[in-house]
Design an enzyme around this catalytic site. Structure first.
Site, PDB file in Angstrom:
ATOM      1  N   ASP A 195      -1.639 -40.715  51.676  1.00  0.00           N
ATOM      2  CA  ASP A 195      -1.326 -41.340  52.964  1.00  0.00           C
ATOM      3  C   ASP A 195      -1.419 -40.292  54.074  1.00  0.00           C
ATOM      4  O   ASP A 195      -0.747 -39.264  54.024  1.00  0.00           O
ATOM      5  CB  ASP A 195       0.066 -41.953  52.928  1.00  0.00           C
ATOM      6  N   TYR A 212      -1.648 -39.156  58.350  1.00  0.00           N
ATOM      7  CA  TYR A 212      -0.747 -39.173  59.517  1.00  0.00           C
ATOM      8  C   TYR A 212      -1.644 -38.821  60.700  1.00  0.00           C
ATOM      9  O   TYR A 212      -1.687 -37.679  61.144  1.00  0.00           O
ATOM     10  CB  TYR A 212       0.333 -38.110  59.272  1.00  0.00           C
ATOM     11  N   HIS A 272       1.628 -42.219  67.378  1.00  0.00           N
ATOM     12  CA  HIS A 272       2.699 -42.355  66.385  1.00  0.00           C
ATOM     13  C   HIS A 272       3.414 -41.018  66.193  1.00  0.00           C
ATOM     14  O   HIS A 272       4.649 -40.952  66.174  1.00  0.00           O
ATOM     15  CB  HIS A 272       2.115 -42.850  65.060  1.00  0.00           C
ATOM     16  N   GLU A 310       5.086 -49.695  58.151  1.00  0.00           N
ATOM     17  CA  GLU A 310       4.082 -48.930  58.901  1.00  0.00           C
ATOM     18  C   GLU A 310       2.764 -49.680  58.853  1.00  0.00           C
ATOM     19  O   GLU A 310       2.255 -49.992  57.770  1.00  0.00           O
ATOM     20  CB  GLU A 310       3.927 -47.501  58.334  1.00  0.00           C
ATOM     21  N   GLU A 345      -0.906 -49.818  58.783  1.00  0.00           N
ATOM     22  CA  GLU A 345      -1.959 -48.858  58.428  1.00  0.00           C
ATOM     23  C   GLU A 345      -3.181 -49.616  57.909  1.00  0.00           C
ATOM     24  O   GLU A 345      -3.114 -50.804  57.598  1.00  0.00           O
ATOM     25  CB  GLU A 345      -1.472 -47.893  57.326  1.00  0.00           C
ATOM     26  N   ASP A 392       2.803 -49.373  54.713  1.00  0.00           N
ATOM     27  CA  ASP A 392       3.514 -48.261  54.069  1.00  0.00           C
ATOM     28  C   ASP A 392       4.998 -48.401  54.394  1.00  0.00           C
ATOM     29  O   ASP A 392       5.515 -47.771  55.315  1.00  0.00           O
ATOM     30  CB  ASP A 392       2.940 -46.936  54.590  1.00  0.00           C
ATOM     31  N   ARG A 438      13.695 -45.044  56.427  1.00  0.00           N
ATOM     32  CA  ARG A 438      13.774 -43.912  57.365  1.00  0.00           C
ATOM     33  C   ARG A 438      14.958 -43.003  57.120  1.00  0.00           C
ATOM     34  O   ARG A 438      14.857 -41.780  57.278  1.00  0.00           O
ATOM     35  CB  ARG A 438      13.825 -44.432  58.805  1.00  0.00           C
ATOM     36  N   GLN A 493      14.142 -41.043  54.033  1.00  0.00           N
ATOM     37  CA  GLN A 493      12.992 -40.168  54.332  1.00  0.00           C
ATOM     38  C   GLN A 493      13.402 -38.949  55.162  1.00  0.00           C
ATOM     39  O   GLN A 493      13.030 -37.818  54.854  1.00  0.00           O
ATOM     40  CB  GLN A 493      11.937 -40.990  55.084  1.00  0.00           C
ATOM     41  N   LYS A 495       9.377 -43.357  50.599  1.00  0.00           N
ATOM     42  CA  LYS A 495       8.066 -44.016  50.680  1.00  0.00           C
ATOM     43  C   LYS A 495       7.609 -44.628  49.353  1.00  0.00           C
ATOM     44  O   LYS A 495       6.722 -45.482  49.356  1.00  0.00           O
ATOM     45  CB  LYS A 495       7.003 -42.978  51.085  1.00  0.00           C
ATOM     46  N   THR A 514       4.334 -50.329  48.551  1.00  0.00           N
ATOM     47  CA  THR A 514       3.241 -50.316  49.530  1.00  0.00           C
ATOM     48  C   THR A 514       2.479 -51.620  49.349  1.00  0.00           C
ATOM     49  O   THR A 514       2.117 -51.963  48.224  1.00  0.00           O
ATOM     50  CB  THR A 514       2.291 -49.121  49.280  1.00  0.00           C
ATOM     51  N   THR A 549       0.175 -44.395  60.062  1.00  0.00           N
ATOM     52  CA  THR A 549       0.598 -45.440  60.989  1.00  0.00           C
ATOM     53  C   THR A 549      -0.328 -45.483  62.199  1.00  0.00           C
ATOM     54  O   THR A 549      -0.689 -44.443  62.747  1.00  0.00           O
ATOM     55  CB  THR A 549       2.032 -45.166  61.469  1.00  0.00           C
ATOM     56  N   GLU A 586       9.591 -46.983  66.145  1.00  0.00           N
ATOM     57  CA  GLU A 586       9.049 -46.652  67.467  1.00  0.00           C
ATOM     58  C   GLU A 586       9.346 -47.768  68.464  1.00  0.00           C
ATOM     59  O   GLU A 586       9.778 -47.517  69.587  1.00  0.00           O
ATOM     60  CB  GLU A 586       7.535 -46.452  67.374  1.00  0.00           C
TER      61      GLU A 586
HETATM   62 MN    MN Z   1       2.489 -43.905  56.328  1.00  0.00          MN
END
Ligand code: MN
Length: 444
Positions: free
Chosen positions: A143, A145, A150, A215, A217, A249, A253, A256, A269, A273, A375, A389
């Site tokens: 995955d 970023y 983001h 997320e 994606e 995803d 939080r 994480q 995570k 998924t 994301t 966000e």
């Molecule tokens: Mn992700």
């Protein structure tokens, strides 16, 4: 060989199919799309096999493989599509992928009649009667970023003094993810338990995740891999990519943010998924390519991540949106609330750069491997691809339009991702959807 961004007769916006539902204006699966999935009749014990979407139907590739509808390389490709995973089909490479697309396109076009068309008609099954599964045996899932917007939105919350880490504009950042918990749309999973440290607390607690998020994606399927120690140069990278799906995803939080110093995400995570079942091919995406540019003043990519084709057409304009269906909206008979919308074209790194960077140290990718784009958040208000966000870390809950709000996700919430491409003079093609639903934590 033609490259994946060149246009050919399968992109003709005026082409129509004898499968009438494929010609409807809002249909995700017109004749110009022809995405791949793996399916069987819902609730049956049939073997899973490959299928191609046309309108509201699935072309059963196991049946096609037993007919003489297709010839040569297209027929050989159909035979590999008849298997319960698409890895062998992917490993055949772009010439085979394209031969099958062109073979099916010709048979599905309205102008074409004859015994081969009759044979293909007998291979159609309504999508409403099937169930899907993960379409490849995914050896590894990585995955990325790669959205600057983001990274900025998250970075401001995690590191207010240094929101964008110094490596972001030089490296397509990624972590190695978990394959076993990847599922297709319709997936339901339990809210994860885990360890989190509340702000100001002196010890963490073990409890159901209190900051569950999604997320937005895209998933990028590796078509053909590379030998270990033999990196994929950027000029060749897209020849190794089969196509793209939607990918959620799911992210815990609180878990994480507590666990990921000094290494990457782990239990925050790895619990779930959710991907869309349909894979839109790189060839189908050709009309929607755009120039890849960097904001003025930003560094240009290092030479190994840069070439003329990537500059000219490395970006793809894929419109994306996120919707949320709560228990209350469901009970009220109301449609899901739209949370945000953006486009993949804003991403700071391209899919070719992700593939090349992934292999540059000698790592081997394999047919059927999956990359997450990271994301996808756009630059504007309401374009963020994650709840953390949109709701500013839960401090400004997002209204759902029925009196409810969300700072983070509740049990019973379903998150729906949708994607499509449209451009004047070209057909509109869609990705279908990825829908996943949160069940209460174990023991709750
Ligand atoms: Mn992700």
């Amino acid at each position: 060989m033609t490259t994946s961004s060149e246009l050919n007769p399968t992109h003709n916006a005026h082409a129509r199919s004898w499968v009438a539902s494929a010609n409807a204006e809002s249909c995700d699966f017109p004749i110009q799309n022809l995405p791949f999935a793996v399916f069987r009749r819902a609730g049956s014990s049939e073997a899973f096999r490959g299928g191609v979407a046309i309108g509201d139907q699935v072309i059963d590739m196991a049946r096609v493989a037993k007919t003489d509808c297709l010839d040569g390389l297209a027929h050989a490709a159909a035979q590999n599509c008849a298997k319960p995973v698409l890895n062998d089909f992917f490993a055949m490479g772009p010439a085979a992928w394209s031969a099958l697309r062109h073979g099916l396109f010709e048979l599905l076009e309205k102008a074409f009649y004859g015994p081969k068309v009759d044979a293909l008609r007998a291979c159609l099954i309504p999508q409403s009667e099937v169930e899907f599964t993960v379409p490849t045996q995914i050896g590894d899932y990585t995955d990325f970023y790669t959205s600057l917007d983001h990274a900025m939105n998250i970075g401001v919350m995690m590191r207010p003094d240094d929101p964008i880490t110094s490596n972001f504009k030089w490296i397509p950042i990624a972590y190695h993810g978990r394959v076993s918990s990847i599922g297709v749309s319709g997936q339901k999973y339990r809210r994860p338990m885990g360890q989190a440290m509340a702000p100001g607390a002196s010890a963490p607690v073990y409890a159901p995740c209190a900051r569950l998020d999604y997320e937005l994606e895209l998933g990028i399927y590796i078509g053909t891999g590379n030998a270990q120690g033999e990196p994929i140069a950027i000029k060749d990278a897209e020849k190794h990519i089969f196509g793209i799906c939607l990918l959620n995803d799911w992210s815990a939080r609180d878990i994480q943010f507590w666990e990921m110093a000094p290494l990457g995400p782990f239990l925050g995570k790895n619990f779930c998924t959710t991907i869309s079942p349909w894979i839109v091919t790189m060839e189908a995406l050709a009309p929607y390519r755009q120039a890849f540019t960097r904001p003025a003043g930003d560094p240009q990519p290092l030479a190994y991540l840069d070439d003329a084709a990537n500059k000219a057409q490395g970006a793809i304009d894929i419109s994306l949106e996120v919707l949320l269906e709560s228990d209350k909206l469901r009970a009220e008979g109301k449609p899901p609330a739209r949370l945000s919308g953006t486009s993949f074209k804003h991403q700071y790194w391209t899919i070719a750069q992700m593939v090349t960077h992934h292999t540059m140290g000698g790592c081997n990718l394999k047919s059927g491997d999956l990359l997450g784009s990271g994301t996808i958040s756009g630059p504007g208000e309401g374009q963020a691809g994650a709840m953390i966000e949109l709701a500013y870390g839960g401090t400004r809950p997002v209204p759902l339009g029925n009196g409810e709000t969300r700072g983070f996700l509740h049990d019973g919430d379903a998150v729906i991702l949708r994607g499509w491409c449209e451009k004047p003079g070209h057909a509109r093609i869609g990705f279908g959807e990825s829908k996943g639903t949160i069940l209460p934590a174990i023991g709750k």
